[in-house]
Design a protein around this motif. Structure first.
Motif, PDB file in Angstrom:
ATOM      1  N   UNK A  15      41.587  28.838  40.278  1.00 50.78           N
ATOM      2  CA  UNK A  15      42.560  28.531  39.235  1.00 50.78           C
ATOM      3  C   UNK A  15      41.778  28.224  37.970  1.00 50.78           C
ATOM      4  N   UNK A  16      42.256  28.759  36.847  1.00 48.68           N
ATOM      5  CA  UNK A  16      41.621  28.502  35.553  1.00 48.68           C
ATOM      6  C   UNK A  16      42.071  27.116  35.096  1.00 48.68           C
ATOM      7  N   UNK A  17      41.110  26.220  34.771  1.00 50.67           N
ATOM      8  CA  UNK A  17      41.447  24.838  34.423  1.00 50.67           C
ATOM      9  C   UNK A  17      41.394  24.563  32.931  1.00 50.67           C
ATOM     10  N   UNK A  18      40.873  25.505  32.132  1.00 51.66           N
ATOM     11  CA  UNK A  18      40.876  25.316  30.677  1.00 51.66           C
ATOM     12  C   UNK A  18      40.854  26.665  29.988  1.00 51.66           C
ATOM     13  N   UNK A  19      41.301  26.681  28.734  1.00 51.44           N
ATOM     14  CA  UNK A  19      41.317  27.906  27.957  1.00 51.44           C
ATOM     15  C   UNK A  19      42.717  28.475  27.826  1.00 51.44           C
ATOM     16  N   UNK A  20      42.782  29.689  27.280  1.00 51.08           N
ATOM     17  CA  UNK A  20      44.090  30.296  27.000  1.00 51.08           C
ATOM     18  C   UNK A  20      44.842  30.698  28.260  1.00 51.08           C
ATOM     19  N   UNK A  21      44.146  30.899  29.363  1.00 51.54           N
ATOM     20  CA  UNK A  21      44.779  31.295  30.620  1.00 51.54           C
ATOM     21  C   UNK A  21      44.883  30.128  31.604  1.00 51.54           C
ATOM     22  N   UNK A  22      44.939  28.907  31.097  1.00 54.65           N
ATOM     23  CA  UNK A  22      44.983  27.710  31.935  1.00 54.65           C
ATOM     24  C   UNK A  22      46.163  27.759  32.897  1.00 54.65           C
ATOM     25  N   UNK A  23      45.883  27.476  34.187  1.00 52.41           N
ATOM     26  CA  UNK A  23      46.933  27.448  35.194  1.00 52.41           C
ATOM     27  C   UNK A  23      47.079  28.720  35.998  1.00 52.41           C
ATOM     28  N   UNK A  24      46.434  29.800  35.593  1.00 57.12           N
ATOM     29  CA  UNK A  24      46.543  31.058  36.335  1.00 57.12           C
ATOM     30  C   UNK A  24      45.727  30.982  37.620  1.00 57.12           C
ATOM     31  N   UNK A  25      46.289  31.496  38.707  1.00 50.10           N
ATOM     32  CA  UNK A  25      45.598  31.575  39.990  1.00 50.10           C
ATOM     33  C   UNK A  25      45.318  33.037  40.264  1.00 50.10           C
ATOM     34  N   UNK A  26      44.052  33.358  40.520  1.00 51.13           N
ATOM     35  CA  UNK A  26      43.671  34.738  40.772  1.00 51.13           C
ATOM     36  C   UNK A  26      42.392  34.759  41.596  1.00 51.13           C
ATOM     37  N   UNK A  27      41.847  35.948  41.826  1.00 52.58           N
ATOM     38  CA  UNK A  27      40.623  36.036  42.620  1.00 52.58           C
ATOM     39  C   UNK A  27      39.448  36.496  41.778  1.00 52.58           C
ATOM     40  N   UNK A  28      38.258  36.116  42.219  1.00 54.57           N
ATOM     41  CA  UNK A  28      37.027  36.448  41.516  1.00 54.57           C
ATOM     42  C   UNK A  28      36.644  37.885  41.838  1.00 54.57           C
ATOM     43  N   UNK A  29      36.435  38.681  40.791  1.00 56.98           N
ATOM     44  CA  UNK A  29      36.034  40.086  40.960  1.00 56.98           C
ATOM     45  C   UNK A  29      34.521  40.186  41.092  1.00 56.98           C
ATOM     46  N   UNK A  30      33.806  39.450  40.211  1.00 56.20           N
ATOM     47  CA  UNK A  30      32.346  39.513  40.208  1.00 56.20           C
ATOM     48  C   UNK A  30      31.784  38.189  39.714  1.00 56.20           C
ATOM     49  N   UNK A  31      30.564  37.881  40.160  1.00 52.99           N
ATOM     50  CA  UNK A  31      29.855  36.679  39.731  1.00 52.99           C
ATOM     51  C   UNK A  31      28.591  37.118  39.009  1.00 52.99           C
ATOM     52  N   UNK A  32      28.347  36.537  37.827  1.00 55.52           N
ATOM     53  CA  UNK A  32      27.163  36.852  37.027  1.00 55.52           C
ATOM     54  C   UNK A  32      26.281  35.603  36.950  1.00 55.52           C
ATOM     55  N   UNK A  33      25.398  35.388  37.947  1.00 55.43           N
ATOM     56  CA  UNK A  33      24.642  34.138  38.005  1.00 55.43           C
ATOM     57  C   UNK A  33      23.614  33.958  36.887  1.00 55.43           C
ATOM     58  N   UNK A  34      23.115  35.048  36.296  1.00 57.03           N
ATOM     59  CA  UNK A  34      22.141  34.918  35.209  1.00 57.03           C
ATOM     60  C   UNK A  34      22.744  34.236  33.991  1.00 57.03           C
ATOM     61  N   UNK A  35      24.015  34.528  33.712  1.00 55.65           N
ATOM     62  CA  UNK A  35      24.678  33.932  32.551  1.00 55.65           C
ATOM     63  C   UNK A  35      25.593  32.774  32.924  1.00 55.65           C
ATOM     64  N   UNK A  36      25.828  32.551  34.225  1.00 55.33           N
ATOM     65  CA  UNK A  36      26.705  31.479  34.667  1.00 55.33           C
ATOM     66  C   UNK A  36      28.168  31.786  34.447  1.00 55.33           C
ATOM     67  N   UNK A  37      28.535  33.075  34.474  1.00 48.76           N
ATOM     68  CA  UNK A  37      29.914  33.479  34.202  1.00 48.76           C
ATOM     69  C   UNK A  37      30.505  34.186  35.416  1.00 48.76           C
ATOM     70  N   UNK A  38      31.837  34.279  35.428  1.00 46.80           N
ATOM     71  CA  UNK A  38      32.552  34.979  36.487  1.00 46.80           C
ATOM     72  C   UNK A  38      33.616  35.885  35.877  1.00 46.80           C
ATOM     73  N   UNK A  39      33.919  36.971  36.562  1.00 48.41           N
ATOM     74  CA  UNK A  39      35.015  37.860  36.190  1.00 48.41           C
ATOM     75  C   UNK A  39      36.180  37.560  37.112  1.00 48.41           C
ATOM     76  N   UNK A  40      37.327  37.213  36.542  1.00 48.40           N
ATOM     77  CA  UNK A  40      38.513  36.866  37.324  1.00 48.40           C
ATOM     78  C   UNK A  40      39.615  37.873  36.999  1.00 48.40           C
ATOM     79  N   UNK A  41      40.283  38.374  38.046  1.00 42.91           N
ATOM     80  CA  UNK A  41      41.321  39.399  37.880  1.00 42.91           C
ATOM     81  C   UNK A  41      42.464  38.887  36.993  1.00 42.91           C
ATOM     82  N   UNK A  42      42.818  39.677  35.967  1.00 45.25           N
ATOM     83  CA  UNK A  42      43.920  39.397  35.027  1.00 45.25           C
ATOM     84  C   UNK A  42      43.752  38.108  34.230  1.00 45.25           C
ATOM     85  N   UNK A  43      42.502  37.678  34.003  1.00 41.18           N
ATOM     86  CA  UNK A  43      42.221  36.492  33.185  1.00 41.18           C
ATOM     87  C   UNK A  43      41.262  36.902  32.077  1.00 41.18           C
TER      88      UNK A  43
END
Length: 104
Positions: free
Chosen positions: A12-40
């Motif tokens: 679930x996204x806890x902050x930002x413009x998509x706060x409250x959306x529940x979705x699944x993680x598509x990809x994890x980018x550990x070098x940058x500390x970021x994640x890709x979340x479906x429809x977010x």
């Protein structure tokens, strides 16, 4: 950077413009500390026509967000949760919901 979520986790996204959306993680980018979340964090990209994409045009895709902006979502609790690790009888470690104790 260490990332606390894995691919195909429910989050679930806890902050930002998509706060409250529940979705699944598509990809994890550990070098940058970021994640890709479906429809977010959907962004529009202008693509030129190519062999792969004959039409071109404006395409909407997901952009990465910081992993600190998402928390794991427990289906049983219907809430965001932190994770503890438990060792099973066969000796493997599993991630467990802190609130209800179900395996994530």
């Amino acid at each position: 950077m260490k990332v606390h979520v894995k691919k195909n986790d429910k989050v679930m996204v806890v902050s930002g413009k998509d706060k409250g959306k529940v979705s699944e993680v598509i990809a994890v980018l550990p070098k940058t500390g970021k994640v890709l979340v479906r429809d977010v964090n959907m962004v529009k990209k202008h693509k030129k026509p190519s062999r792969a994409n004959m039409n071109g045009g404006i395409i909407e895709t997901e952009a990465p967000i910081f992993s600190a902006k998402v928390m794991l979502y427990c289906e049983k609790c219907k809430a965001v949760t932190r994770v503890s690790k438990k060792i099973t009888e066969d000796g493997s470690k599993v991630r467990v919901c802190k609130k209800c104790g179900t395996v994530l």
